[in-house]
Design a protein around this motif. Sequence first.
Motif, mmCIF file in Angstrom:
data_model
loop_
_atom_site.group_PDB
_atom_site.id
_atom_site.type_symbol
_atom_site.label_atom_id
_atom_site.label_comp_id
_atom_site.label_asym_id
_atom_site.label_seq_id
_atom_site.Cartn_x
_atom_site.Cartn_y
_atom_site.Cartn_z
ATOM 1 N N PHE A 420 11.400 -6.622 7.101
ATOM 2 C CA PHE A 420 11.207 -5.385 6.348
ATOM 3 C C PHE A 420 12.136 -4.310 6.911
ATOM 4 C CE2 PHE A 420 7.276 -7.644 5.692
ATOM 5 C CZ PHE A 420 6.944 -7.359 4.372
ATOM 6 N N ALA A 421 12.723 -3.546 6.000
ATOM 7 C CA ALA A 421 13.490 -2.374 6.422
ATOM 8 C C ALA A 421 12.534 -1.316 6.968
ATOM 9 C CB ALA A 421 14.306 -1.833 5.254
ATOM 10 N N ASN A 422 13.047 -0.527 7.933
ATOM 11 C CA ASN A 422 12.191 0.438 8.625
ATOM 12 C C ASN A 422 12.827 1.821 8.620
ATOM 13 O OD1 ASN A 422 10.137 1.533 10.177
ATOM 14 N ND2 ASN A 422 10.960 0.765 12.118
ATOM 15 N N LYS A 426 8.980 4.180 10.687
ATOM 16 C CA LYS A 426 7.550 4.245 10.408
ATOM 17 C C LYS A 426 6.819 2.985 10.882
ATOM 18 C CE LYS A 426 8.019 7.246 6.353
ATOM 19 N NZ LYS A 426 7.773 7.375 4.895
ATOM 20 N N LEU A 427 7.514 1.876 10.823
ATOM 21 C CA LEU A 427 6.913 0.614 11.259
ATOM 22 C C LEU A 427 7.163 0.449 12.745
ATOM 23 C CD1 LEU A 427 8.056 -1.675 8.300
ATOM 24 C CD2 LEU A 427 5.894 -0.453 8.571
ATOM 25 N N LYS A 428 6.091 0.384 13.496
ATOM 26 C CA LYS A 428 6.183 0.300 14.948
ATOM 27 C C LYS A 428 5.649 -1.041 15.420
ATOM 28 C CE LYS A 428 5.771 5.291 15.501
ATOM 29 N NZ LYS A 428 6.229 5.496 14.125
ATOM 30 N N PRO A 429 6.320 -1.657 16.377
ATOM 31 C CA PRO A 429 5.857 -2.961 16.876
ATOM 32 C C PRO A 429 4.400 -2.928 17.309
ATOM 33 C CG PRO A 429 8.042 -2.466 17.718
ATOM 34 C CD PRO A 429 7.573 -1.230 17.019
ATOM 35 N N GLU A 430 3.724 -4.086 17.065
ATOM 36 C CA GLU A 430 2.307 -4.322 17.385
ATOM 37 C C GLU A 430 1.351 -3.672 16.374
ATOM 38 O OE1 GLU A 430 1.544 -6.531 19.503
ATOM 39 O OE2 GLU A 430 3.613 -6.718 20.190
#
Length: 549
Positions: A420-422, A426-430
Amino acid sequence: MKNSPRRYLLGGIFISILVITAVLGGLYLYGYRLMIHAVTPASTPGTSLEKKIICWVSPKDSNYIRQEPGKDSHGLDLVPVYAGGEAAPPAAASKEGRKIKYWVSPMDPGYVSDKPGKAPCGMDLVPVYEDAASVPTPTAAPKEGRKIKYWVSPMDPGYVSDKPGKAPCGMELVPVYEETGEAAAPGTIAVDPNTLQSMGVRTAKVETRELSRTIRAVGRVTYDEHRLATVTTKVTGWVDRLYTRVTGDPIRKGKPLLSIYSPELVSTQKEYLLALNNLKNLQKSSFPELGESAQRLLAASRQRLEYWDISPAQVDALEKTGHVKKDLTLTSPVNGIVIKRMVTQGQMVQAGAPLLEVVDLSTVWVEADIYEYELPWIKAGQQAAMTLTYLPGETFTGKVLYIYPMLSGTTRTAKVRLAFANPGSKLKPEMFAQVVIKSPLAQAAVAIPTEAVLDSGEKQIVFIALGKGRFEPKEVKLGIEGEDGWRQVVSGLKGGEEVVTSAQFLLDSESRIREAIAKMLKTPGTAAPGSMAPTTGKEVPAMPPGHKH
């Protein structure tokens, strides 16, 4: 005179006993009369004391029982049977002078007696007349041309004969006819329409339709491993200055990370300056070979510095100024975020030791757990949508990258990798996310409702409705299961046929009985079910009085 009071006393006691006895007798007779009225129907119809009719039976054939009034197969009016255990006396039949053969229970034709009485259920036995047994048996095919396959007991379907006669229970064997066309297939059965309605049989069309499935799974955001990088040094030295001191700091490619002092770097800078001066002196020599040798030495010194990650700009500055610098600056090879720092300012580091771990979060991976029965619907390259609880109303679009080749033994799931593009990080690991993958079949397929299939584990059976109450079992090969309860049929059916979707278990049991009987009749020398030897068509001896089959 002295005995007079005693005589009066005894007389009074005697009279009292007589009065009490008379009163008790009167009450007993009154209560008995009330009881008789409670169980006997009123003399006039329509009163509230009429008995309840539980069924209707033929006066000529006690095996013919119906729940509503009407006529039997011989055209005679059915006789009501009341809840009190009595059946209306067949007065018209008795006037004709017919002789009673035996008596039978109206609710259990297998219970036979040679005299009137009560059945085990409490109801009065119904007479069966001799002329009822003398009804001619249909030994030939009926007018519509149907052929009789075999004869079966109406009370025990396992008792089969190839000739007409009587069953062990004393009842006439019932013919079973051969069907024509499609119904001649093994296991094909025919069911009365009224029976079908009471069984609740429903059917559905076999359709050629597009199948799809929506896979929903829980995923976990993680790093894109293609964008992970580790910053190291190729020389041994001391870190004089650290430009990135905090984990989580963003860095950009070509920007300085640290300054390092290394004796090897200092000596190599001097060698480079010597080679440069040597080239300048030998360029005017009358021997061209010396100039070429000096040029190769200068290029080797410059390449050595570049191999140690010294930027070309720093080498050009050394060449321009002619001054050896104590420490040189190492720059970042990638863009990203520092996720791990293993060095501090002033620390001595060995060649090859990791200093920083950096990751680029412009694109992230999501690892989702997919159940094994859903794996046939997942293919690399499929589109996927993702939502997160902390970002309501926002949907991210990505695609399936890879399906891991192993399965978890505890959860029975396989991991699927999605990208997924980030934008805006906004998308943070875990993070946990909800993943939705819509997967259609490449082309339309023949499909049936899932509830139409009888799956024994070894094979799958469906019942095809042939019309006019006829059903044929057919083995099919099934494919994947789509949404809305539809299942792909790989072979065995075609579009437009009608299959049974309810009460198949009842049809299956009847079909198995018919198929087993047909196999036994085809086997020579096989005894008919329910008998000890092959049937000969002779009548079975009558059952002893009062015998319960």
